[in-house]
Design an enzyme around this catalytic site. Structure first.
Site, PDB file in Angstrom:
ATOM      1  N   THR A  11       0.815  -1.222   0.000  1.00 43.56           N
ATOM      2  CA  THR A  11       0.000   0.000   0.000  1.00 43.56           C
ATOM      3  C   THR A  11       0.844   1.265   0.000  1.00 43.56           C
ATOM      4  O   THR A  11       0.300   2.374  -0.015  1.00 43.56           O
ATOM      5  CB  THR A  11      -0.923   0.031   1.238  1.00 43.56           C
ATOM      6  OG1 THR A  11      -0.100  -0.090   2.402  1.00 43.56           O
ATOM      7  CG2 THR A  11      -1.949  -1.081   1.209  1.00 43.56           C
ATOM      8  N   ARG A  34      -2.853  -3.519   5.194  1.00 47.09           N
ATOM      9  CA  ARG A  34      -4.026  -3.303   6.059  1.00 47.09           C
ATOM     10  C   ARG A  34      -4.977  -2.275   5.482  1.00 47.09           C
ATOM     11  O   ARG A  34      -6.158  -2.296   5.756  1.00 47.09           O
ATOM     12  CB  ARG A  34      -3.566  -2.825   7.450  1.00 47.09           C
ATOM     13  CG  ARG A  34      -2.846  -3.887   8.265  1.00 47.09           C
ATOM     14  CD  ARG A  34      -2.144  -3.274   9.458  1.00 47.09           C
ATOM     15  NE  ARG A  34      -1.160  -2.277   9.025  1.00 47.09           N
ATOM     16  CZ  ARG A  34      -0.407  -1.542   9.823  1.00 47.09           C
ATOM     17  NH1 ARG A  34      -0.544  -1.668  11.130  1.00 47.09           N
ATOM     18  NH2 ARG A  34       0.454  -0.680   9.338  1.00 47.09           N
ATOM     19  N   TYR A 152      14.797  -1.860  16.212  1.00 48.75           N
ATOM     20  CA  TYR A 152      14.562  -1.953  14.762  1.00 48.75           C
ATOM     21  C   TYR A 152      15.740  -2.669  14.106  1.00 48.75           C
ATOM     22  O   TYR A 152      15.543  -3.582  13.286  1.00 48.75           O
ATOM     23  CB  TYR A 152      14.349  -0.563  14.147  1.00 48.75           C
ATOM     24  CG  TYR A 152      14.210  -0.646  12.639  1.00 48.75           C
ATOM     25  CD1 TYR A 152      13.083  -1.227  12.068  1.00 48.75           C
ATOM     26  CD2 TYR A 152      15.222  -0.192  11.792  1.00 48.75           C
ATOM     27  CE1 TYR A 152      12.953  -1.346  10.682  1.00 48.75           C
ATOM     28  CE2 TYR A 152      15.103  -0.304  10.412  1.00 48.75           C
ATOM     29  CZ  TYR A 152      13.974  -0.881   9.854  1.00 48.75           C
ATOM     30  OH  TYR A 152      13.852  -1.007   8.490  1.00 48.75           O
ATOM     31  N   THR A 187      10.158   7.063   1.712  1.00 51.86           N
ATOM     32  CA  THR A 187       8.813   6.463   1.623  1.00 51.86           C
ATOM     33  C   THR A 187       8.032   7.023   2.816  1.00 51.86           C
ATOM     34  O   THR A 187       8.416   8.043   3.380  1.00 51.86           O
ATOM     35  CB  THR A 187       8.903   4.931   1.752  1.00 51.86           C
ATOM     36  OG1 THR A 187       9.471   4.636   3.046  1.00 51.86           O
ATOM     37  CG2 THR A 187       9.775   4.305   0.672  1.00 51.86           C
TER      38      THR A 187
HETATM   39  P1  NDP Z   1       6.235   2.402   4.129  1.00 56.76           P
HETATM   40  O1  NDP Z   1       5.791   2.853   5.464  1.00 56.76           O
HETATM   41  O2  NDP Z   1       6.099   3.327   2.984  1.00 56.76           O
HETATM   42  O3  NDP Z   1       5.495   1.024   3.765  1.00 56.76           O
HETATM   43  C1  NDP Z   1       5.353   0.003   4.713  1.00 56.76           C
HETATM   44  C2  NDP Z   1       4.367  -1.029   4.208  1.00 56.76           C
HETATM   45  O4  NDP Z   1       4.276  -2.075   5.190  1.00 56.76           O
HETATM   46  C3  NDP Z   1       2.974  -0.454   4.020  1.00 56.76           C
HETATM   47  O5  NDP Z   1       2.421  -0.937   2.816  1.00 56.76           O
HETATM   48  C4  NDP Z   1       2.196  -0.995   5.212  1.00 56.76           C
HETATM   49  O6  NDP Z   1       0.856  -1.254   4.832  1.00 56.76           O
HETATM   50  C5  NDP Z   1       2.921  -2.331   5.450  1.00 56.76           C
HETATM   51  N1  NDP Z   1       2.721  -2.794   6.822  1.00 56.76           N
HETATM   52  C6  NDP Z   1       3.205  -2.260   7.968  1.00 56.76           C
HETATM   53  N2  NDP Z   1       2.745  -2.927   9.034  1.00 56.76           N
HETATM   54  C7  NDP Z   1       1.945  -3.907   8.541  1.00 56.76           C
HETATM   55  C8  NDP Z   1       1.175  -4.924   9.131  1.00 56.76           C
HETATM   56  N3  NDP Z   1       1.118  -5.082  10.473  1.00 56.76           N
HETATM   57  N4  NDP Z   1       0.455  -5.758   8.349  1.00 56.76           N
HETATM   58  C9  NDP Z   1       0.487  -5.598   7.011  1.00 56.76           C
HETATM   59  N5  NDP Z   1       1.215  -4.679   6.372  1.00 56.76           N
HETATM   60  C10 NDP Z   1       1.925  -3.824   7.137  1.00 56.76           C
HETATM   61  O7  NDP Z   1       7.763   1.957   4.306  1.00 56.76           O
HETATM   62  P2  NDP Z   1       8.822   1.308   3.302  1.00 56.76           P
HETATM   63  O8  NDP Z   1       8.226   1.059   1.980  1.00 56.76           O
HETATM   64  O9  NDP Z   1      10.038   2.117   3.378  1.00 56.76           O
HETATM   65  O10 NDP Z   1       9.101  -0.054   4.061  1.00 56.76           O
HETATM   66  C11 NDP Z   1       8.975  -1.336   3.461  1.00 56.76           C
HETATM   67  C12 NDP Z   1      10.027  -2.265   4.045  1.00 56.76           C
HETATM   68  O11 NDP Z   1      11.317  -1.759   3.736  1.00 56.76           O
HETATM   69  C13 NDP Z   1       9.982  -2.387   5.569  1.00 56.76           C
HETATM   70  O12 NDP Z   1      10.225  -3.741   5.902  1.00 56.76           O
HETATM   71  C14 NDP Z   1      11.152  -1.512   6.024  1.00 56.76           C
HETATM   72  O13 NDP Z   1      11.674  -1.933   7.262  1.00 56.76           O
HETATM   73  C15 NDP Z   1      12.127  -1.753   4.884  1.00 56.76           C
HETATM   74  N6  NDP Z   1      13.178  -0.760   4.726  1.00 56.76           N
HETATM   75  C16 NDP Z   1      12.859   0.562   4.536  1.00 56.76           C
HETATM   76  C17 NDP Z   1      13.883   1.478   4.370  1.00 56.76           C
HETATM   77  C18 NDP Z   1      13.630   2.945   4.226  1.00 56.76           C
HETATM   78  O14 NDP Z   1      14.563   3.744   4.410  1.00 56.76           O
HETATM   79  N7  NDP Z   1      12.424   3.373   3.862  1.00 56.76           N
HETATM   80  C19 NDP Z   1      15.290   1.043   4.348  1.00 56.76           C
HETATM   81  C20 NDP Z   1      15.482  -0.354   4.581  1.00 56.76           C
HETATM   82  C21 NDP Z   1      14.466  -1.221   4.729  1.00 56.76           C
HETATM   83  P3  NDP Z   1      -0.446  -0.921   5.716  1.00 56.76           P
HETATM   84  O15 NDP Z   1      -0.108   0.230   6.613  1.00 56.76           O
HETATM   85  O16 NDP Z   1      -1.502  -0.632   4.700  1.00 56.76           O
HETATM   86  O17 NDP Z   1      -0.710  -2.194   6.443  1.00 56.76           O
HETATM   87  C1  8X3 Z   2      15.626   1.595   7.098  1.00 60.92           C
HETATM   88  C2  8X3 Z   2      16.923   2.298   6.906  1.00 60.92           C
HETATM   89  O1  8X3 Z   2      18.791   3.465   8.114  1.00 60.92           O
HETATM   90  O2  8X3 Z   2      16.543   4.238   8.549  1.00 60.92           O
HETATM   91  O3  8X3 Z   2      15.827   0.249   7.387  1.00 60.92           O
HETATM   92  O4  8X3 Z   2      17.311   2.138   9.433  1.00 60.92           O
HETATM   93  S1  8X3 Z   2      17.403   3.063   8.321  1.00 60.92           S
END
Ligand code: NDP
Ligand code: 8X3
Length: 251
Positions: A11, A34, A152, A187
């Site tokens: 999403t 969600r 985290y 994001t």
């Molecule tokens: P966003 O917040 O943009 O997206 C997170 C997504 O995870 C949403 O679609 C949300 O959907 C879903 N989500 C969260 N909790 C739940 C839940 N309990 N059940 C179902 N879906 C869930 O963040 P990102 O796109 O950045 O994050 C995606 C992944 O990338 C994560 O695992 C994050 O840890 C990882 N990541 C992100 C980085 C960054 O700098 N952005 C760097 C490294 C890793 P909804 O709320 O609709 O449920």
């Molecule tokens: C997300 C990247 O550096 O904010 O995993 O932890 S950081």
């Protein structure tokens, strides 16, 4: 032959970008999360572009709901070729001895237990069919802790160990396992981390050109598209001015 991908957390951010990338690549796409409204608007967008899409709305922390959602797929849609375990979040940026126990539980339940739930539900079918690919979204945060990242970072270190463990357990099968570890990606991640404090969230990306969800989706898609004998085990993807979880040069 048609292929099907299931992406958790589609999403927003990286998951949403993966949905677009796989749809463009001709995959049938199962998008989950969600927020039902977001799932529906992404479905409409992708279908308009010609993709075949299914939506599953559930919380990955609810193992029963996840099982019911996956179980509701028709036989055709349940033959999942690629599972992208992306749903996840950070909550808070506090010293470990001052952090919120509630935030810790949500991160552990989502990033570790939710990912395990989806893996347990979908990988047996891949083994049975003799094909499949699990792509977990880890993080540079899993390589080494950074200040106030504690829990985290621990969840993403767990993603690394769980991904490596799965790869070992599947080494006698054709199923591939990949850990994609992004650095700073702009994001909704920081908005969620700071509980909606948008100014604090925006500061995370000040003075540096961060990665985008689409940059990570390209890498995920590359791993999924490699020939069957090629297993991209792990990829660390950083913005050019980020060198590690704690070394970020802002100009
Ligand atoms: P966003 O917040 O943009 O997206 C997170 C997504 O995870 C949403 O679609 C949300 O959907 C879903 N989500 C969260 N909790 C739940 C839940 N309990 N059940 C179902 N879906 C869930 O963040 P990102 O796109 O950045 O994050 C995606 C992944 O990338 C994560 O695992 C994050 O840890 C990882 N990541 C992100 C980085 C960054 O700098 N952005 C760097 C490294 C890793 P909804 O709320 O609709 O449920
Ligand atoms: C997300 C990247 O550096 O904010 O995993 O932890 S950081």
């Amino acid at each position: 032959m048609e292929k099907t991908v299931l992406i958790t957390g589609a999403t927003s951010g990286i998951g949403e970008a993966c949905a677009r990338k796989f749809a463009e690549g001709g995959y049938n796409v199962i998008i989950t999360g969600r927020r039902a409204g977001r799932l529906e608007s992404l479905r409409a967008e992708l279908e308009k572009a010609g993709a075949r899409v299914r939506t599953l709305q559930f919380d990955v922390r609810d193992a029963e709901a996840a099982s019911a959602a996956v179980g509701s797929l028709s036989e055709e849609w349940s033959r999942i070729d690629v599972l992208v375990n992306n749903a996840g979040l950070a909550l808070g940026l506090d010293k470990e001895y001052e952090g919120s126990q509630e935030d810790w539980n949500i991160m552990i339940d989502t990033n570790i237990k939710g990912l395990l739930t989806m893996t347990r539900l979908i990988v047996p079918g891949m083994v049975e069919r003799g094909s499949g690919h699990v792509i977990n979204i880890g993080s540079v945060a899993g390589d080494a802790a950074y200040a106030c990242g504690n829990v985290y970072c621990a969840t993403k270190a767990a993603v690394k160990a769980i991904t490596d463990g799965l790869r070992i357990d599947l080494a006698d099968t054709p199923v591939r396992v990949t850990n994609i570890k992004p650095g700073l990606v702009e994001t909704e991640f920081s908005r969620v981390r700071f509980h909606g404090d948008n100014e604090r969230a925006d500061n995370v990306y000040k003075g540096i050109k961060p990665l985008t969800g689409a940059d990570i989706a390209d890498v995920v898609y590359y791993a999924a598209s490699a020939p069957g004998h090629v297993q991209i085990a792990e990829v660390l993807v950083l913005a050019t001015h980020q060198a590690s979880g704690s070394v970020i040069v802002r100009k």
